[in-house]
Write a protein that holds these residues in place. Structure first.
Motif, mmCIF file in Angstrom:
data_model
loop_
_atom_site.group_PDB
_atom_site.id
_atom_site.type_symbol
_atom_site.label_atom_id
_atom_site.label_comp_id
_atom_site.label_asym_id
_atom_site.label_seq_id
_atom_site.Cartn_x
_atom_site.Cartn_y
_atom_site.Cartn_z
ATOM 1 N N UNK A 259 0.839 -1.200 0.000
ATOM 2 C CA UNK A 259 0.000 0.000 0.000
ATOM 3 C C UNK A 259 0.879 1.258 0.000
ATOM 4 N N UNK A 260 1.962 1.236 0.773
ATOM 5 C CA UNK A 260 2.882 2.375 0.775
ATOM 6 C C UNK A 260 3.489 2.590 -0.609
ATOM 7 N N UNK A 261 3.835 1.486 -1.285
ATOM 8 C CA UNK A 261 4.390 1.583 -2.635
ATOM 9 C C UNK A 261 3.397 2.235 -3.586
ATOM 10 N N UNK A 262 2.157 1.779 -3.556
ATOM 11 C CA UNK A 262 1.138 2.344 -4.439
ATOM 12 C C UNK A 262 0.865 3.807 -4.096
ATOM 13 N N UNK A 263 0.890 4.123 -2.818
ATOM 14 C CA UNK A 263 0.600 5.480 -2.372
ATOM 15 C C UNK A 263 1.636 6.471 -2.904
ATOM 16 N N UNK A 264 2.899 6.067 -2.890
ATOM 17 C CA UNK A 264 3.964 6.973 -3.334
ATOM 18 C C UNK A 264 4.208 6.898 -4.844
ATOM 19 N N UNK A 265 4.070 5.703 -5.417
ATOM 20 C CA UNK A 265 4.366 5.546 -6.847
ATOM 21 C C UNK A 265 3.227 6.008 -7.733
ATOM 22 N N UNK A 266 1.994 5.669 -7.337
ATOM 23 C CA UNK A 266 0.840 5.948 -8.182
ATOM 24 C C UNK A 266 -0.107 6.993 -7.602
ATOM 25 N N UNK A 267 0.270 7.580 -6.455
ATOM 26 C CA UNK A 267 -0.548 8.609 -5.814
ATOM 27 C C UNK A 267 -1.969 8.124 -5.531
ATOM 28 N N UNK A 268 -2.102 6.844 -5.160
ATOM 29 C CA UNK A 268 -3.415 6.350 -4.752
ATOM 30 C C UNK A 268 -3.609 6.683 -3.279
ATOM 31 N N UNK A 269 -4.792 6.506 -2.797
ATOM 32 C CA UNK A 269 -5.023 6.755 -1.376
ATOM 33 C C UNK A 269 -6.297 7.510 -1.088
ATOM 34 N N UNK A 270 -6.780 8.316 -2.066
ATOM 35 C CA UNK A 270 -7.998 9.078 -1.794
ATOM 36 C C UNK A 270 -9.203 8.156 -1.599
ATOM 37 N N UNK A 271 -9.150 6.992 -2.250
ATOM 38 C CA UNK A 271 -10.211 6.006 -2.096
ATOM 39 C C UNK A 271 -9.575 4.683 -1.685
ATOM 40 N N UNK A 272 -9.251 4.512 -0.382
ATOM 41 C CA UNK A 272 -8.554 3.293 0.067
ATOM 42 C C UNK A 272 -9.292 2.015 -0.275
ATOM 43 N N UNK A 273 -10.631 2.022 -0.151
ATOM 44 C CA UNK A 273 -11.387 0.804 -0.438
ATOM 45 C C UNK A 273 -11.247 0.377 -1.888
ATOM 46 N N UNK A 274 -11.061 1.361 -2.806
ATOM 47 C CA UNK A 274 -10.875 1.041 -4.216
ATOM 48 C C UNK A 274 -9.560 0.292 -4.414
ATOM 49 N N UNK A 275 -8.509 0.750 -3.728
ATOM 50 C CA UNK A 275 -7.202 0.094 -3.828
ATOM 51 C C UNK A 275 -7.269 -1.305 -3.232
ATOM 52 N N UNK A 276 -7.877 -1.422 -2.057
ATOM 53 C CA UNK A 276 -7.922 -2.697 -1.363
ATOM 54 C C UNK A 276 -8.745 -3.738 -2.117
ATOM 55 N N UNK A 277 -9.700 -3.295 -2.931
ATOM 56 C CA UNK A 277 -10.573 -4.224 -3.640
ATOM 57 C C UNK A 277 -10.134 -4.475 -5.081
ATOM 58 N N UNK A 278 -9.114 -3.761 -5.551
ATOM 59 C CA UNK A 278 -8.738 -3.882 -6.957
ATOM 60 C C UNK A 278 -7.280 -4.287 -7.186
ATOM 61 N N UNK A 279 -6.401 -4.083 -6.207
ATOM 62 C CA UNK A 279 -4.994 -4.418 -6.399
ATOM 63 C C UNK A 279 -4.783 -5.918 -6.152
ATOM 64 N N UNK A 280 -4.345 -6.631 -7.178
ATOM 65 C CA UNK A 280 -4.213 -8.091 -7.089
ATOM 66 C C UNK A 280 -3.214 -8.533 -6.022
ATOM 67 N N UNK A 281 -2.009 -7.955 -5.940
ATOM 68 C CA UNK A 281 -1.075 -8.388 -4.888
ATOM 69 C C UNK A 281 -1.645 -8.217 -3.474
ATOM 70 N N UNK A 282 -2.359 -7.110 -3.217
ATOM 71 C CA UNK A 282 -2.956 -6.913 -1.898
ATOM 72 C C UNK A 282 -4.059 -7.935 -1.658
ATOM 73 N N UNK A 283 -4.872 -8.211 -2.682
ATOM 74 C CA UNK A 283 -5.924 -9.215 -2.540
ATOM 75 C C UNK A 283 -5.331 -10.590 -2.254
ATOM 76 N N UNK A 284 -4.217 -10.912 -2.903
ATOM 77 C CA UNK A 284 -3.554 -12.197 -2.652
ATOM 78 C C UNK A 284 -2.996 -12.254 -1.232
ATOM 79 N N UNK A 285 -2.458 -11.125 -0.751
ATOM 80 C CA UNK A 285 -1.930 -11.084 0.616
ATOM 81 C C UNK A 285 -3.061 -11.284 1.629
ATOM 82 N N UNK A 286 -4.211 -10.641 1.374
ATOM 83 C CA UNK A 286 -5.361 -10.807 2.265
ATOM 84 C C UNK A 286 -5.845 -12.248 2.243
#
Length: 300
Positions: A259-286
């Motif tokens: 999440x830190x990588x995406x936040x700094x590299x792609x400037x994501x973060x305004x919609x955390x639920x969107x990242x958590x539900x769409x990023x495949x590596x995070x979904x695999x970790x969960x």
């Protein structure tokens, strides 16, 4: 010469029913999955009665959360119309009237209190506390620097405590601490995303952003991220059922780092639920965390 303002094409107008459904923000309901934490970590997965109570609690918190979103969007509809993302919300676009939104919010809140009352006085008290804190956030606390993100963390803690109360199990204080820290991490990441968006578009943002800076938020995110990992590791070492839960720590570390990588590299973060539900590596970790924790708890 003044540059012309950037035009953003809005989607086609939605029907009143679809607009009402979108205004409920069903994607945000994923936050309420936290009410199942007490059931899972108390190792009561085979108890059908407790599962029914947990599902009822989940439904109640989805209803009261959507009621709060409707009230918030009615209050902020004028400001949302000038926001590059929030202008697409149904109430801001006029697809759902303020009156209809408030009536729907009242129905949802009443239904949520009825369900919580059936689960017991403790469940009802926690739901009322949740609704009261949500209302305080909407009416003013969301404009107070630092208090705004602490309130968001508090709402997550209430969800976790409510889930345990609904199924009558004890929840570890360490787990509540981990919940608060993770929620605080995501709330700060959201503020960072908003700061980046406002700076890139040179448009006015919410008032509370004036009290934040990217440098400050980055420092706070780093502190909370490290604290989250440490607190979770300590929780696994003191877990009542099995210290083997220590094996789940790598999944948490990877999820936070990703999440830190995406936040700094792609400037994501305004919609955390969107990242958590769409990023495949995070979904695999969960998924890996859930499978490992479930296996350990089942075997123990």
């Amino acid at each position: 010469m003044v540059a012309a303002p950037e035009l953003v094409e809005l989607p086609r107008r939605r029907s009143p029913v679809r607009a009402a459904l979108v205004a409920l923000r069903p994607r945000q309901w994923s936050k309420n999955l936290l009410v199942f934490a007490g059931l899972v970590f108390a190792a009561k997965l085979g108890d059908a009665g407790r599962w029914a109570e947990a599902v009822a609690c989940f439904a109640a918190y989805c209803a009261v959360s959507s009621a709060a979103y409707l009230a918030n969007d009615v209050r902020d509809r004028e400001a949302d119309r000038g926001h590059p993302v929030k202008r697409a919300r149904p109430i801001a676009r006029g697809e759902l009237s303020a009156r209809a939104a408030l009536v729907l919010a009242a129905i949802l809140a009443t239904a949520a209190m009825g369900v919580a009352g059936l689960l017991g006085l403790a469940s009802l008290a926690l739901l009322l506390g949740f609704a009261g804190l949500q209302a305080a956030y909407t009416l003013g606390l969301k404009h107070v620097v630092l208090i705004d993100v602490l309130v968001i963390a508090g709402l997550f803690v209430i969800r976790a405590a409510a889930g345990a109360a609904a199924v009558d199990v004890r929840i570890s204080p360490w787990l509540l601490l981990c919940t608060a820290l993770l929620a605080l991490f995501l709330a700060l990441a959201k503020r960072r995303g908003e700061l980046v968006l406002v700076g890139a578009r040179r448009t006015p943002g919410r008032r509370v952003l004036e009290g934040y800076s990217l440098e400050l938020v980055d420092q706070l995110v780093a502190i909370v991220a490290s604290s989250t990992v440490i607190a979770y590791a300590l929780y696994t070492l003191t877990a009542e059922h099995s210290r083997a839960l220590l094996a789940t720590v790598p999944f948490v570390v990877f999820g936070v780092f990703r999440y830190l990588l995406l936040m700094h590299r792609d400037d994501v973060g305004e919609e955390p639920e969107q990242v958590l539900l769409s990023d495949v590596p995070i979904l695999l970790a969960v998924a890996g965390w859930v499978a490992t924790a479930a296996a350990i708890l089942a075997l123990s």
